[in-house]
Design a protein around this motif. Structure first.
Motif, short mmCIF file in Angstrom:
data_model
loop_
_atom_site.label_atom_id
_atom_site.label_comp_id
_atom_site.label_asym_id
_atom_site.label_seq_id
_atom_site.Cartn_x
_atom_site.Cartn_y
_atom_site.Cartn_z
N PRO A 118 5.61 -19.41 12.06
CA PRO A 118 6.18 -19.28 10.71
C PRO A 118 5.12 -19.56 9.66
N GLY A 119 5.20 -18.86 8.56
CA GLY A 119 4.22 -19.02 7.50
C GLY A 119 3.12 -17.98 7.56
N ALA A 120 3.16 -17.14 8.58
CA ALA A 120 2.12 -16.12 8.73
C ALA A 120 2.34 -14.99 7.73
N SER A 121 1.26 -14.32 7.39
CA SER A 121 1.31 -13.10 6.59
C SER A 121 1.06 -11.91 7.50
N ILE A 122 1.54 -10.76 7.06
CA ILE A 122 1.20 -9.54 7.79
C ILE A 122 0.98 -8.42 6.78
N ASP A 123 0.01 -7.57 7.06
CA ASP A 123 -0.26 -6.39 6.25
C ASP A 123 0.41 -5.21 6.94
N ILE A 124 1.49 -4.70 6.36
CA ILE A 124 2.22 -3.58 6.95
C ILE A 124 1.54 -2.30 6.50
N PRO A 125 1.01 -1.50 7.42
CA PRO A 125 0.31 -0.27 6.99
C PRO A 125 1.29 0.74 6.43
N LEU A 126 0.83 1.49 5.46
CA LEU A 126 1.62 2.56 4.85
C LEU A 126 0.82 3.86 4.89
N ALA A 127 1.49 4.96 5.16
CA ALA A 127 0.86 6.29 5.08
C ALA A 127 1.91 7.30 4.68
N TYR A 128 1.45 8.44 4.20
CA TYR A 128 2.36 9.51 3.75
C TYR A 128 3.24 9.97 4.92
N LYS A 129 4.50 10.17 4.67
CA LYS A 129 5.47 10.36 5.76
C LYS A 129 5.38 11.73 6.43
N ASP A 130 4.73 12.70 5.81
CA ASP A 130 4.69 14.03 6.41
C ASP A 130 3.31 14.47 6.88
N ALA A 131 2.25 13.75 6.49
CA ALA A 131 0.90 14.16 6.88
C ALA A 131 -0.03 12.95 6.81
N TYR A 133 -3.14 12.55 7.17
CA TYR A 133 -4.47 12.66 6.56
C TYR A 133 -4.46 12.58 5.03
N VAL A 134 -3.31 12.47 4.43
CA VAL A 134 -3.26 12.38 2.97
C VAL A 134 -3.84 11.03 2.53
N ARG A 135 -5.05 11.07 1.98
CA ARG A 135 -5.81 9.85 1.76
C ARG A 135 -5.25 8.99 0.65
N SER A 136 -4.64 9.64 -0.35
CA SER A 136 -4.13 8.87 -1.49
C SER A 136 -3.08 7.84 -1.09
N HIS A 137 -2.47 8.03 0.09
CA HIS A 137 -1.35 7.19 0.49
C HIS A 137 -1.72 6.15 1.54
N TYR A 138 -3.03 6.06 1.90
CA TYR A 138 -3.46 4.97 2.80
C TYR A 138 -3.29 3.67 2.04
N ASP A 139 -2.39 2.84 2.51
CA ASP A 139 -2.07 1.64 1.76
C ASP A 139 -1.50 0.61 2.72
N ALA A 140 -1.07 -0.51 2.19
CA ALA A 140 -0.41 -1.54 2.99
C ALA A 140 0.37 -2.43 2.05
N MET A 141 1.33 -3.14 2.59
CA MET A 141 2.05 -4.15 1.82
C MET A 141 1.91 -5.46 2.57
N SER A 142 1.48 -6.49 1.87
CA SER A 142 1.33 -7.80 2.49
C SER A 142 2.54 -8.66 2.18
N ARG A 169 -8.50 7.94 -6.28
CA ARG A 169 -9.51 8.93 -6.71
C ARG A 169 -10.69 8.98 -5.75
N VAL A 170 -10.40 8.94 -4.46
CA VAL A 170 -11.48 9.04 -3.48
C VAL A 170 -11.34 10.30 -2.62
N GLY A 171 -10.68 11.31 -3.16
CA GLY A 171 -10.67 12.61 -2.50
C GLY A 171 -9.82 12.67 -1.25
N GLY A 172 -10.23 13.54 -0.31
CA GLY A 172 -9.46 13.76 0.91
C GLY A 172 -8.30 14.70 0.66
N LEU A 173 -7.50 14.91 1.69
CA LEU A 173 -6.33 15.80 1.58
C LEU A 173 -5.36 15.24 0.55
#
Lengths: 185, 51
Positions: A118-131, A133-142, A169-173
């Motif tokens: 108990p007391g731990a943190s976790i970074d939940i990865p997030l990505a675009y739901k349909d593709a 490789y969509v770079r703009s949506h590489y994210d996480a919620m802590s 603003r780092v390009g990609g799909l």
């Protein structure tokens, strides 16, 4: 169950429009396999469907009025369990419940699982739901769970977001160029 | 399923406000006692990045 809602309205002094909303919903459940080695974990696949419906239902409500573009999942297993117990609650049946909740998703659902106190943190990865490789949506919620999971519990988590990173603003799909059929592009 | 992260904590107070910690991570195998089915490494094709 716990619900986390995070709205980002300003980043680096520049307005984020539309607002970035991230939602994580956590269900803390008892781990029937804590403290002993059981080979067959398939009962957890089945149990994860009803669990997933409750978790995803709450998360969809909290995302309103925003739509959902990104998803992710995670589990924190209490100290008497195995990481594998958490993974067993996040397999395809659970994933498909999440996909259904967001109106369909072609991409795999990024995940993180670990064993922690108990007391731990976790970074939940997030990505675009349909593709993926969509770079703009590489994210996480802590998130941090202050009193869970106890040694014989598992915290099962789903996470949604309505858009990509603020000022991405780092390009990609791009989401506009994504086809959304093979889950990658 | 890429579900096996590694957690680490820097002990020297990094990153400082004007720094970025850039990280890469490798592993030699899957999770201990993996047994929740799905595509196995033996059945994977390794061409399209998915299967």
């Amino acid at each position: 169950m716990l619900t986390f809602v995070e709205d980002t309205r300003l980043e680096a002094g520049v307005e984020v429009d539309p607002v970035l909303r991230k939602v994580a919903v956590v269900a803390v459940v008892r781990n029937e396999y804590a403290g002993r080695f059981v080979d067959d974990l398939s009962p957890y696949y089945e149990a994860s469907v009803e669990l997933g419906e409750k978790i995803a239902g709450l998360a969809v409500e909290q995302m309103k009025p925003y739509g959902i573009e990104s998803y992710g999942k995670a589990a924190i297993v209490g100290l008497d369990g195995e990481q594998e117990h958490g993974v067993a609650l996040l397999t395809t049946p659970y994933g498909n419940v999440l996909r259904e909740a967001v109106g369909g998703g072609a991409a795999w659902i990024s995940s993180a699982t670990k064993r922690a106190q108990p007391g731990a943190s976790i970074d939940i990865p997030l990505a675009y739901k349909d593709a993926l490789y969509v770079r703009s949506h590489y994210d996480a919620m802590s998130i941090t769970l202050h009193d869970a999971p106890l040694p014989d519990e598992i915290a099962v988590i789903c996470c949604f977001a309505n858009r990509g990173r603020p000022h991405h603003r780092v390009g990609g799909l791009s989401i506009d160029d994504a086809i959304g059929e093979d889950g990658l592009t | 399923m890429p579900a096996d992260p590694m957690s680490a904590a820097a002990t020297v107070g990094t990153p400082l406000p004007d720094e970025i910690a850039v990280i890469c991570c490798f592993a030699n195998r899957g999770r201990p006692h993996l047994r929740v089915g799905g595509l196995s490494i033996d059945d994977a094709t390794g061409e399209d990045g998915l299967i």
